[in-house]
Each structure stands twice: as structure tokens, then as C-alpha cells.
Design an enzyme around this catalytic site. Structure first.
Site, PDB file in Angstrom:
ATOM      1  N   CYS A  96     -13.853 -23.969  61.630  1.00 28.30           N
ATOM      2  CA  CYS A  96     -14.236 -22.192  62.039  1.00 28.30           C
ATOM      3  C   CYS A  96     -15.986 -21.865  61.035  1.00 28.30           C
ATOM      4  O   CYS A  96     -16.677 -21.266  61.357  1.00 28.30           O
ATOM      5  CB  CYS A  96     -13.119 -21.281  61.697  1.00 28.30           C
ATOM      6  SG  CYS A  96     -12.908 -21.686  60.138  1.00 28.30           S
ATOM      7  N   HIS A 150      -9.006 -19.654  58.005  1.00 31.96           N
ATOM      8  CA  HIS A 150      -9.738 -19.283  58.866  1.00 31.96           C
ATOM      9  C   HIS A 150     -10.381 -18.368  59.184  1.00 31.96           C
ATOM     10  O   HIS A 150     -10.145 -17.124  58.177  1.00 31.96           O
ATOM     11  CB  HIS A 150      -8.829 -19.702  60.522  1.00 31.96           C
ATOM     12  CG  HIS A 150      -9.190 -19.450  61.816  1.00 31.96           C
ATOM     13  ND1 HIS A 150      -9.952 -20.892  61.801  1.00 31.96           N
ATOM     14  CD2 HIS A 150      -9.374 -19.129  62.635  1.00 31.96           C
ATOM     15  CE1 HIS A 150     -10.192 -21.582  63.103  1.00 31.96           C
ATOM     16  NE2 HIS A 150     -10.166 -20.195  63.536  1.00 31.96           N
ATOM     17  N   HIS A 162     -14.197 -17.215  67.711  1.00 33.32           N
ATOM     18  CA  HIS A 162     -14.153 -18.647  66.586  1.00 33.32           C
ATOM     19  C   HIS A 162     -13.974 -19.989  67.204  1.00 33.32           C
ATOM     20  O   HIS A 162     -13.958 -19.649  68.396  1.00 33.32           O
ATOM     21  CB  HIS A 162     -12.919 -18.116  65.991  1.00 33.32           C
ATOM     22  CG  HIS A 162     -11.585 -18.386  65.870  1.00 33.32           C
ATOM     23  ND1 HIS A 162     -10.709 -19.086  65.295  1.00 33.32           N
ATOM     24  CD2 HIS A 162     -11.038 -17.614  67.481  1.00 33.32           C
ATOM     25  CE1 HIS A 162      -9.392 -18.522  66.594  1.00 33.32           C
ATOM     26  NE2 HIS A 162      -9.979 -17.880  67.859  1.00 33.32           N
TER      27      HIS A 162
END
Length: 166
Positions: A96, A150, A162
């Protein structure tokens, strides 16, 4: 007595008019006129300066909006690139933060910290969820333990892009 007043009233009026006529008229000297004009010039210069600053701000905002559009457009093209923990390239894959770093570096010329933990500590303004704008980085927990692990890029309408592991 009324006859005396009748003769005094015209004399009093005449004296008053003569007194007004002898009062010198106010004249503006050339120096005062120049000062007044230069003050006007300064005010116009200030206005021109403010207009130029506003024009530059509008150009900068337009440039930033184009950068965000390019960043999101490229981000959409990269969605689906294989996930790889620690990955930072299209060829090797992304995690990410690698995905975010790649897009910001290549599309906006901004070098960001490498990891999500470092991104969280990055010196940038915090934004409330209802004030998010496209291009903002969002952080969240995927493990539901309350710890951020994340990140993605906000695209609007409560959605983000993402690099996902699944």
C-alpha cells in the site's frame, strides 16, 4: 422700533456678505496634489499586487488540480498490479505505501516516506473525514485492532484506491 430694525437688517446682511467675500478660498498646493496622486498611485499599485497574487494562487490551484487528476488517473491504471509486501514498482508489485509513494513521486514530484508507519508521522495537515478531497491519503486498520496498518488515496464519494493483498 420696527423701522430701526428694518434699516439694520439690510446692513447686517451686507456686513456678513462682505466678511464672507474677504475669507481666502482654500487652495490645494501642487505639493498636496502630488501627495494625493502618489497615494492614489500606491493604492493602485497595492491593488495590482493583490490581483497578481490572486492570479498566481489560481494558477497554482489549477496546477495542483491537474496533478491530482494525473495521479488518480495513473492510480486507476495501476489498480490490480500484483501485491508484494515491500514492493515499490510496477514490475515487482506494490504494497500500500509503495503504491502511494510511486504515484506521488512519479505524478506529483513528491517524495514520501516509505512505510505506512512513517507516512502517519509525516508532517502534513490532518483532515477530518468529511473534509477529504481527491488525492488525500487515508489511513485505516485492516486487522480491526485499532492500529493503522494500511493506506490508500481518496478518490471522492467515500471511496479510495489502494494496493490490496486480496
Amino acid at each position: 422700533m420696527p423701522n430701526r430694525l428694518a434699516t439694520l437688517v439690510p446692513l447686517a446682511l451686507a456686513a456678513l456678505l462682505v466678511g464672507c467675500a474677504s475669507t481666502p478660498a482654500q487652495r490645494i498646493s501642487m505639493a498636496q496634489e502630488r501627495t494625493s496622486l502618489s497615494e492614489t498611485h500606491v493604492r493602485l499599485a497595492d491593488l495590482e499586487s493583490e490581483l497578481e497574487a490572486a492570479r498566481q494562487a489560481a494558477l497554482e490551484q489549477s496546477r495542483q488540480e491537474r496533478q491530482v487528476e494525473r495521479l488518480l488517473e495513473r492510480g486507476f491504471q495501476l489498480v490490480g498490479t500484483r501485491y508484494r509486501y515491500g514492493g515499490t514498482t510496477v514490475k515487482s508489485g506494490f504494497d500500500c505505501s509503495g503504491f502511494i509513494g510511486y504515484l506521488f513521486r512519479n505524478e506529483a514530484g513528491v517524495d514520501l516516506p516509505r512505510s505506512t508507519r512513517q507516512l502517519i508521522r509525516y508532517d502534513a495537515p490532518k483532515v477530518a473525514r468529511d473534509a477529504l478531497e481527491p488525492g488525500d491519503i487515508v489511513f485505516f486498520s485492516t486487522r480491526h485492532k485499532g492500529r493503522v496498518d494500511h493506506a490508500g488515496i481518496y478518490i471522492g464519494d467515500n471511496r479510495f484506491i489502494h494496493s490490496a493483498s486480496r
